[in-house]
Design a protein around this motif. Structure first.
Motif, PDB file in Angstrom:
ATOM      1  N   VAL A  86       8.038   7.507   3.160  1.00 40.50           N
ATOM      2  CA  VAL A  86       9.218   8.213   1.909  1.00 40.50           C
ATOM      3  C   VAL A  86       8.716   9.602   1.583  1.00 40.50           C
ATOM      4  N   LEU A  87       9.722  10.437   1.480  1.00 41.22           N
ATOM      5  CA  LEU A  87       9.625  11.803   1.160  1.00 41.22           C
ATOM      6  C   LEU A  87       9.749  12.108  -0.249  1.00 41.22           C
ATOM      7  N   ILE A  88       8.532  12.379  -1.003  1.00 42.87           N
ATOM      8  CA  ILE A  88       8.639  12.723  -2.346  1.00 42.87           C
ATOM      9  C   ILE A  88       8.527  14.321  -2.520  1.00 42.87           C
ATOM     10  N   ASN A  89       9.757  14.442  -3.468  1.00 41.27           N
ATOM     11  CA  ASN A  89       9.748  16.218  -3.671  1.00 41.27           C
ATOM     12  C   ASN A  89      10.214  16.279  -5.141  1.00 41.27           C
ATOM     13  N   ASN A 116       0.985  -1.131   0.106  1.00 40.06           N
ATOM     14  CA  ASN A 116       0.155   0.088   0.265  1.00 40.06           C
ATOM     15  C   ASN A 116       0.806   1.066  -0.062  1.00 40.06           C
ATOM     16  N   PHE A 117       1.034   1.967  -1.070  1.00 35.24           N
ATOM     17  CA  PHE A 117       1.769   3.006  -1.358  1.00 35.24           C
ATOM     18  C   PHE A 117       1.599   4.323  -0.611  1.00 35.24           C
ATOM     19  N   GLY A 118       0.310   4.661   0.211  1.00 36.69           N
ATOM     20  CA  GLY A 118      -0.072   5.510   0.816  1.00 36.69           C
ATOM     21  C   GLY A 118      -0.829   6.653  -0.133  1.00 36.69           C
ATOM     22  N   ASP A 119      -0.944   6.382  -1.289  1.00 34.65           N
ATOM     23  CA  ASP A 119      -1.617   7.307  -2.180  1.00 34.65           C
ATOM     24  C   ASP A 119      -2.804   6.581  -3.079  1.00 34.65           C
ATOM     25  N   SER A 120      -3.462   5.705  -2.356  1.00 33.30           N
ATOM     26  CA  SER A 120      -4.666   4.982  -2.721  1.00 33.30           C
ATOM     27  C   SER A 120      -4.070   4.013  -3.940  1.00 33.30           C
ATOM     28  N   GLU A 121      -2.739   3.582  -3.963  1.00 33.36           N
ATOM     29  CA  GLU A 121      -2.390   2.825  -5.113  1.00 33.36           C
ATOM     30  C   GLU A 121      -1.791   1.465  -4.211  1.00 33.36           C
ATOM     31  N   SER A 122      -1.653   0.209  -4.925  1.00 27.20           N
ATOM     32  CA  SER A 122      -1.264  -0.899  -4.184  1.00 27.20           C
ATOM     33  C   SER A 122      -0.622  -1.667  -5.266  1.00 27.20           C
ATOM     34  N   SER A 123       0.145  -2.804  -4.954  1.00 28.73           N
ATOM     35  CA  SER A 123       0.893  -3.620  -5.587  1.00 28.73           C
ATOM     36  C   SER A 123       0.981  -4.988  -5.116  1.00 28.73           C
ATOM     37  N   SER A 124       0.918  -6.392  -5.749  1.00 26.07           N
ATOM     38  CA  SER A 124       1.252  -7.542  -5.330  1.00 26.07           C
ATOM     39  C   SER A 124       2.483  -8.003  -5.872  1.00 26.07           C
ATOM     40  N   LEU A 136       8.057  -0.799  -8.902  1.00 25.92           N
ATOM     41  CA  LEU A 136       8.675   0.499  -9.039  1.00 25.92           C
ATOM     42  C   LEU A 136       7.417   1.212  -9.009  1.00 25.92           C
ATOM     43  N   HIS A 137       7.312   2.249  -8.259  1.00 23.75           N
ATOM     44  CA  HIS A 137       6.067   2.932  -8.094  1.00 23.75           C
ATOM     45  C   HIS A 137       6.298   4.567  -8.352  1.00 23.75           C
ATOM     46  N   THR A 138       5.507   5.187  -9.054  1.00 26.37           N
ATOM     47  CA  THR A 138       5.614   6.886  -9.321  1.00 26.37           C
ATOM     48  C   THR A 138       4.592   7.451  -8.642  1.00 26.37           C
ATOM     49  N   LYS A 157       4.879   9.806   2.399  1.00 25.70           N
ATOM     50  CA  LYS A 157       3.956   9.092   1.954  1.00 25.70           C
ATOM     51  C   LYS A 157       4.221   7.883   3.066  1.00 25.70           C
ATOM     52  N   TYR A 158       3.177   7.221   3.397  1.00 22.79           N
ATOM     53  CA  TYR A 158       3.220   6.108   4.379  1.00 22.79           C
ATOM     54  C   TYR A 158       3.046   4.741   3.744  1.00 22.79           C
TER      55      TYR A 158
END
Length: 967
Positions: free
Chosen positions: A875-878, A834-842, A847-849, A856-857
């Motif tokens: 993670v801190l996205i800037n 769960n990437f903390g921006d309503s997106e997910s992966s199994s 690699l997430h954009t 982001k938690y």
């Protein structure tokens, strides 16, 4: 349209504030304005002029023209006026802000001049909402553009305050009040007024200073004359050209006693010598000053026609005339209409009038007496009501019977109110309507094509459209209804036909058509090869056909049936007179024999055979064995006829068959597993179904366990009884007596951090190796652990709790701009991100954009050997890009990631259309794209490492920024 306006007199007329001779009239300007503001002007004026001409002639044929012929008459009609003072902020009594006394004085002076017309104006006593009023309102006109400096302007292209803009905030309903506007000034110079029409902003407009002048009364009376349908006396004249006078009532000012004059004529006429020329020169509707100002008898006629006409009569009955205090009895007859649509023929000749009444007084109305008149009909209707002040009510009056088509007048009037005939205003108590009535009827006739076949009802005379007529056909016995025809056209195949009366189709003739009824006689045989039949077919109603059945060889006739019910045992049947279809079945049967079956004892049962088996039938008899018996043979008269349990033969005569059975025998053997600890008895041969008993005998030191057969336990009892049904070999099992062993249960597996529940059995007391003494304990080991339980008899047992490790979720991440490479430990069964921006992966290593900046938690959850573990980190996205601005009115946009290795995402702040281009630092174009909306991705993986410039252009502004490509 211009020609129409020349023929029809304008609704607005100008009149100057002074009465000096030869004052200019702005007739054309106001007429053009009227045409623009009110498209129905010409038709309204024609309607009033037609009424005026009919009023003048007063003949029986036109006395009630336009539904205004039954108004009460009087020598003086009173109408309500409301004076609107439109000032510019002066104190009352100063400038254009006249006092109430000045207004009342001007009304009184005007009424003295208006008296010869038979009309008197009074200031309204109640406003449109029924509240008391002085009949005078005030408004500060400074809020209206151009009013204070230029005044009111009725022109087509006004320079002052537009006429409608000044009137609109002040207007009271024109049906109930004459609206008079006293204004500061008039842009085009003179006063003006409205002639009869339905224009909603009509009224009188007079300059306040003119009202206070010596000629103010004439100005007021002059404009009121226009309001009541009077023209200038010089109407139709232009310059030195005089108005035509060959038809005085249709030319000039349309009055026969006011000869034509020019506008400038004041002491003599320039248009000829007339004995009554002073009627024009001294007339209030001229521009000349004279000590005695007049209205003529013909002008009175026009005013009276205007008062009675379609646009002014409501003033006479206005609630504005009624006081709001005291005990006032006042009822108005508002409207008269009919329940029927008079454009269609009148249904049954009945015309039902409906009136609406309104209580305009202060006293509740409890009862009314209403008169209805039409032709020879004169009816009084007494109505009980409870009508409060200001309320309205519809009353349906008795129907008027119209016997023939034609024009009729329906006259209604209020004759009594609350038991008295007194009413404050008698001019609103009568209404009459001329109606053209169509009375029409048609005849519907019926007949039949065969007189004896039946009848049809529904004939009659009808005088209402859309009434449903029902034709019903009755069919006599022996005939069949076919259809109903209108003339030669079939309109129904159903004996009941419903249709609406249409008077426009005239008389109608309908015929019911019949045919003679026929019936079918059907005859068959059962079975089909059992016999033959004759005499069936189609016959007329009442026929008596004969049906004959004959048997075939080997069969005999039984009976004839219909619908399963016997009707005759005779093979020749004469049917009674036919009234319906008949279906007859002749029934035949073969000859039969007895086949008797039995058994020789109790070894089984038999089936088959019977008492009535047809000759030549293949018959099977069956011997059914009981469980302990076996079939031997079939015998007949002591002789064996078959050894087959299923014996099939062809029946040719009567037979008596016996099935023979014998009982089965079984050997039961017994043995022991260990002779040291026991012995057995009871082995023998037993008849099937008999009870066999075997016994196990225990020796000292031994213990009986069970009986087994083929290794399967069949009994735990030492004495075992059963029915013999098969040969058996039974084993008695013994063992040495031992102490009972305590049982710790089965080994278990748990995930690290979980608990296990252990339960011991086979003892009365328990002691576990962890010093717990319960039968069931709960443990939470962190490593695989063995637990030993000791029973009350000293026996022990061990159970193992295996602890499975949790999956490793210590993930790592590498951040590149808004893209993050996540890496999870190997060896887990599943991975859930769960990437903390309503997106997910199994994926294990996704690699997430990210599309937005900020912290982001991120949570990783994994499973291993059915155990689950998870970890959350941030993670801190800037994605804030670096760049330079080359324009002061730049387009703002974002570049992400920056620096980059393979691609960039360009995002604009709006959804406009942009052109995007990339340059290297020497100005060479590397890439371009047109018609970009909001965002675009660009592949820069093949660019050499270095700094590049991106330009965004929307056709109005340009924005540039730099980005870095790393390899």
């Amino acid at each position: 349209m211009r020609k129409i306006f020349k023929v029809i007199t304008a609704i607005f007329l100008l009149y100057a504030g002074s009465v000096s001779a030869h004052e200019q009239c702005e007739y054309d300007a106001v007429e053009q304005s009227m045409a623009k503001l009110y498209p129905n002007y010409a038709s309204d004026r024609m309607k009033q002029e037609t009424f005026t001409n009919n009023y003048r002639s007063r003949t029986a044929s036109n006395a009630r023209m336009l539904n205004f012929g039954c108004q009460p008459t009087t020598t003086m009609y009173t109408i309500p006026i409301v004076v609107h003072i439109v000032h510019v902020g002066e104190p009352i009594g100063t400038g254009s802000n006249l006092t109430d006394a000045q207004v009342r004085a001007s009304v009184d002076s005007m009424n003295r001049l208006l008296a010869p017309t038979g009309v008197k104006c009074v200031l309204a006593q109640q406003d449109p909402n029924g509240n008391p009023t002085t009949g005078i309102t005030r408004m500060d006109g400074r809020s209206i553009p151009n009013y204070e400096n230029l005044g009111i302007d009725p022109s087509t292209n006004p320079t002052g305050a537009p006429d409608t803009l000044v009137k609109k905030p002040n207007m009271w309903p024109i049906a109930d009040y004459v609206n008079v506007f006293f204004v500061k000034q008039i842009t085009i110079g003179g006063a003006y007024s409205s002639m009869p029409s339905a224009y909603k902003y009509q009224g009188l407009v007079i300059q306040s200073s003119a009202i206070t002048s010596v000629s103010g009364a004439k100005t007021f009376a002059h404009e009121m004359g226009h309001y009541l349908d009077l023209f200038h006396t010089f109407q139709g004249s232009s310059g030195s050209t005089c108005a035509l006078n060959s038809s005085p009532y249709t030319q000039g000012d349309k009055c026969g006693d006011t000869p034509p004059v020019l506008q400038a004529d004041c002491s003599s006429s320039s248009c000829g010598t007339y004995p009554n020329v002073n009627n024009s020169l001294l007339n209030i509707m001229g521009y000349c000053w004279a000590p005695n100002m007049i209205f003529t008898p013909d002008q009175r006629d026009r005013v009276q026609a205007a008062v009675r006409g379609p646009f002014r009569w409501s003033l006479v009955s206005s609630h504005g005339l009624i006081p709001t205090s005291g005990s006032i009895t006042e009822v108005a007859l508002d409207s008269l209409f009919f329940n029927q649509d008079l454009s269609a023929p009148l249904c049954n000749g009945f015309l039902t009038p409906v009136i609406q009444i309104k209580n305009l007084g202060t006293i509740r109305i409890d009862n009314l007496t209403i008169r209805v008149q039409s032709g020879v009909i004169d009816t009084l209707v007494h109505v009980s009501i409870a009508l409060l002040r200001g309320a309205t009510q519809l009353i349906t009056l008795p129907a008027v019977k119209i016997v023939a088509s034609g024009s009729y007048n329906v006259h209604t009037s209020i004759e009594g109110i609350n038991g008295s005939d007194s009413d404050y205003n008698a001019f609103n108590n009568e209404l009459c309507v001329d109606v053209d009535v169509i009375v029409q009827s048609v005849t519907v006739s019926t007949n039949v094509n065969i007189a004896a076949a039946g009848s049809m009802s529904g004939a009659g005379i009808f005088s209402c459209n859309d009434i449903l007529d029902t034709l019903n056909v009755v069919t006599n016995t022996g005939y069949v209804f076919q259809n109903i025809k209108r003339g030669n056209t079939i309109v129904s195949t159903n004996p009941m036909y419903v249709f609406p009366i249409d008077l426009s189709q005239g008389n109608q003739n309908f015929t019911a058509n019949f045919a003679v009824q026929t019936f079918t006689v059907t005859a068959t045989t059962a079975p089909t090869n059992g016999g033959t039949v004759t005499g069936f077919g189609t016959f007329n109603y009442g026929s008596t056909p004969t049906v004959t059945f004959k048997s075939k060889v080997g069969y005999r006739f039984v009976n004839a049936t219909e619908n399963g019910n016997p009707i005759s045992t005779d093979s020749v049947i004469t049917l009674p007179a036919l009234t319906s279809n008949r279906t007859i079945v002749g029934n035949f049967t073969l000859k039969t024999f007895l086949v008797n079956v039995s058994v020789n004892g109790v070894g089984g049962t038999v089936t088959g055979g019977g008492s009535s088996i047809s000759y030549g039938t293949n018959t099977t008899v069956t011997a059914n064995e009981f469980s302990c018996y076996q079939f031997t043979n079939w015998t007949e008269n002591g002789s064996i006829v078959s050894t087959n349990k299923n014996y099939t033969f062809t029946v040719t005569n009567t037979r008596n068959l016996v099935a023979n059975f014998t009982q089965k025998q079984y050997v039961i053997g017994v043995v022991v597993n260990n002779a040291s600890y026991g012995t057995v008895s009871g082995g023998n041969t037993y008849g099937c179904g008999n009870t066999a008993t075997v016994k196990a005998h225990i020796k000292p030191g031994g213990k009986f366990l069970n009986w087994t057969e083929n290794g399967v336990i069949v009994s735990l009892d030492s004495i075992y009884s059963f029915q013999a049904s098969v040969a058996r070999t039974l084993v008695a099992n013994f063992e040495q007596v031992q102490l009972q062993q305590v049982n710790a249960g089965f080994d278990q597996s748990i995930c690290f951090g979980s608990t296990a529940t252990l339960t011991a059995t086979n003892s009365t007391n328990y002691l576990w190796s962890n010093n717990q003494s319960q039968q069931t304990i709960t443990v939470s080991p962190t490593t695989t652990t063995s637990y030993v339980v000791t029973g009350s008899n000293g026996t022990r047992d061990t159970v193992v709790v295996i602890v499975k490790p949790l999956p490793d979720v210590a993930f790592t991440r590498i951040i590149e701009g808004n893209r993050v490479q996540f890496t999870a430990p190997n060896g887990n069964t599943t991975y859930s991100w769960n990437f903390g921006d309503s997106e997910s992966s199994s994926d294990q290593n996704p690699l997430h954009t990210y599309t937005t900046n900020g912290k982001k938690y991120v949570t990783l959850q994994s499973t291993l050997n059915s155990c689950t573990n998870q970890r959350t980190d941030s993670v801190l996205i800037n994605c804030v890009t670096t760049g330079i601005i080359t324009n002061t009115n730049e387009i703002d946009f974002k570049i992400c990631p920056n620096p980059t290795t393979d691609f960039i995402t360009v995002t604009m702040d709006s959804y406009d259309t942009y052109n995007v281009e990339i340059f290297d630092l020497v100005g060479q174009s590397m890439w371009t794209s047109k018609d970009v909306h909001k965002t675009i991705n660009v592949d820069v993986s093949y660019y050499p490492q270095g700094i590049y410039v991106i330009k965004v252009d929307d056709g109005k502004s340009i924005g540039t920024k730099r980005f870095i490509v790393n390899k």
